[in-house]
Design an enzyme around this catalytic site. Structure first.
Site, PDB file in Angstrom:
ATOM      1  N   HIS A   1       0.829  -1.219   0.000  1.00  0.00           N
ATOM      2  CA  HIS A   1       0.000   0.000   0.000  1.00  0.00           C
ATOM      3  C   HIS A   1       0.862   1.266   0.000  1.00  0.00           C
ATOM      4  CE1 HIS A   1      -3.236  -2.670   0.502  1.00  0.00           C
ATOM      5  NE2 HIS A   1      -3.271  -2.726   1.813  1.00  0.00           N
TER       6      HIS A   1
ATOM      7  N   PHE B   1      -0.789  -8.347   4.727  1.00  0.00           N
ATOM      8  CA  PHE B   1       0.550  -7.756   4.581  1.00  0.00           C
ATOM      9  C   PHE B   1       0.556  -6.398   3.869  1.00  0.00           C
ATOM     10  CE2 PHE B   1       0.600 -12.407   3.771  1.00  0.00           C
ATOM     11  CZ  PHE B   1       0.926 -12.797   5.065  1.00  0.00           C
ATOM     12  N   CYS B   2      -0.439  -5.563   4.141  1.00  0.00           N
ATOM     13  CA  CYS B   2      -0.509  -4.222   3.515  1.00  0.00           C
ATOM     14  C   CYS B   2      -0.446  -4.313   1.992  1.00  0.00           C
ATOM     15  CB  CYS B   2       0.621  -3.313   4.025  1.00  0.00           C
ATOM     16  SG  CYS B   2       0.562  -3.011   5.769  1.00  0.00           S
ATOM     17  N   ALA B   3      -1.058  -5.358   1.452  1.00  0.00           N
ATOM     18  CA  ALA B   3      -1.094  -5.502  -0.010  1.00  0.00           C
ATOM     19  C   ALA B   3      -2.409  -6.212  -0.355  1.00  0.00           C
ATOM     20  CB  ALA B   3       0.120  -6.292  -0.486  1.00  0.00           C
TER      21      ALA B   3
END
Ligand SMILES: Cc1ncc(COP(=O)(O)O)c(C=O)c1O
Length: 480
Positions: free
Chosen positions: A125, A372-374
């Site tokens: 992100h 995982f911020c994705a």
């Protein structure tokens, strides 16, 4: 490279005993290096040697200030050398981390309403959301197995050619570990009149990053780094890019340190990097980052890559043989070179959060789980339908993360060993057999906690709060 045993001696806090659910202790095994690596002893030593001389930088005239200023300036040059930057033409700007570095670039790049940032579905992100604020972001697709779809990249670059201001891609994915063909993408970006930013947060700890000369067709125009992923967890990151980009416009953050002269109605901005580093800088963090970069260059990034590749091969072989394990991205040990040591997986129908909890509470193994911020990339790798994604989003909006889709991620550092992989495998085999002792309850946050377990940090480390100071013993030493 330095042998793994010698390298392990250079890591602070390795094998620290940590409490397990059964009341015993085990040496901690950190397999969450993609999030943050432990500190190198070289870094700690540099800070300890520097601290007695630490003082204000840039404006102080005393010896310690002059020394600290020299150390801070040199740290810029070392980090520039680490990524092969030509520092006559490029500048190294220190900030907090990669996220801040990408945000800075998003404010400093001249973009219009029609500008396109060509990014990808694989991004963290931090290399996606900053661009959505200021430009039209086109996400190049991922292939079914999670690689960058380079045909789609070519197509999108061609479709938006005259509007692509920047290609913004990660050097390696923090979810699948896939390494991107950054130099080939750079060549294509330049041929289309665009520049390229490589988010090297996940690449730099594992592979050599080389920006190449500025006039090389495969030159990387911008690179961002996070020191806490490079064995220097002291709050620094860097944006490296052409001086000229920053030279003619004012910075987005303004204040002390960014100027040469100020009148009541006029400002003369300082040169780079000063104008981009508003306020008093994190000098310790910069020294730490430079020490880590020097140590990694001395250890040798090719040697690091070779060693980590052995870990990936072993992990893919052993995890792949556990009944019920699904590995996302590349699962074939013969293709291990395509990725850095980041392995996302699920274990049958056992929720990812539960697997991670058991590994932590009963195995003393630290991993990460979730998205995982994705999120777009994980949804893609999990092959979730639009309806499934919508159900999940609705639950999150209600504050319920219990059904959050995701994976478990094991990620390796240069100091991990084949035995570490075996230890992970053995714990996963136990979980697959149901051979664990805790009764775990899920919270609304999605986390699983073992019933009856009381978390105690006292005796390990705790920040003392005012009402606790009296009568409290110190923490114990953990080889650091
Ligand atoms: C590929 C990638 N980019 C960017 C980031 C953001 O790094 P930081 O949190 O240090 O800003 C991360 C962190 O995990 C990452 O893996």
């Amino acid at each position: 490279m330095t042998s793994t045993a010698t390298l392990r001696d250079r890591i602070v806090g390795l094998d620290c005993p940590v409490p397990l659910l059964d009341g015993s202790e085990a040496p901690y095994l950190n397999l969450d290096n993609a999030a943050s690596t432990p500190a190198l002893r070289d870094v700690l030593d540099a800070i300890e040697r520097f601290l007695p001389y630490y003082a204000s930088v840039h404006r102080g005239t005393g010896f310690k200030s002059r020394l600290s200023t020299d150390a801070y300036d040199r740290a810029h040059r070392v980090v520039g050398a680490f990524v092969g930057a030509d520092l006559d033409r490029n500048t190294v700007i220190f900030g907090k981390n990669s996220t801040e570095a990408v945000n800075k670039l998003s404010y400093r790049l001249e973009l219009g309403p029609e500008s396109v940032i060509l990014s990808s579905q694989l991004e963290h992100h931090s290399n996606d959301l900053p661009w959505r604020r200021c430009a039209q972001v086109v996400h190049v697709r991922a292939t079914r197995d999670g690689r960058l779809d380079e045909e789609d990249f070519d197509r999108q670059l061609h479709r938006h050619a005259d509007r692509v201001a920047l290609v913004a891609v990660s050097g390696a994915s923090n979810v699948s570990g896939f390494v991107q063909p950054i130099h080939r993408l750079a060549r294509k970006a330049h041929a289309a009149g665009a520049r390229i930013l490589v988010d090297a947060a996940q690449l730099a700890p594992h592979r050599k990053v080389d920006m190449l000369p500025d006039d090389h067709p495969e030159h990387l125009d911008f690179v961002v780094l996070s020191a806490h992923k490079m064995y220097a967890p002291f709050g620094t990151g860097a944006l490296i890019g052409p001086k000229e980009l920053f030279a003619h416009t004012p910075p987005e953050y303004r204040g002390g340190g960014t100027v040469d002269a100020v009148t009541l109605d006029h400002v003369v901005w300082a040169g780079t990097p000063d104008r981009e580093e508003a306020g008093s800088p994190n000098v310790i963090g910069a020294v730490a980052m430079a020490a880590a970069a020097t140590a990694l260059m001395e250890i040798g990034m090719d040697a690091v890559a070779d060693h980590e590749n052995e870990l990936v091969v072993r992990a893919l072989e052993r995890l792949g043989a556990i009944p019920g394990v699904s590995i996302y991205g590349e699962g074939d040990p013969a293709k291990s070179r395509d990725k850095v040591g980041v392995i996302p997986f699920n274990l049958g129908t056992v929720p990812h959060a539960l697997v991670a909890a058991i590994l932590g509470y009963e195995g003393g193994i630290g991993v990460r789980h979730g998205c995982f911020c994705a999120h777009p990339y994980v949804v893609h790798l999990l092959q979730l339908s639009d309806e499934e994604a919508a159900t999940w989003h609705a639950a999150i909006a209600r504050g319920d993360k219990a059904e959050m889709p995701g994976m478990v991620r094991a990620s390796f550092g240069c100091y991990n060993t084949l035995e570490d992989i075996d230890r992970l495998t053995e714990m996963l085999e136990r979980i697959a057999r149901g051979d664990y002792r805790g009764r775990y309850q899920q919270r609304k946050s999605g986390e699983y906690l073992p019933e009856g377990f009381e978390e105690r940090f006292r005796g390990y480390f705790e920040v003392e709060e005012p009402d606790e100071v009296a009568g409290k013993g110190g923490g114990r030493s953990c080889g650091g």
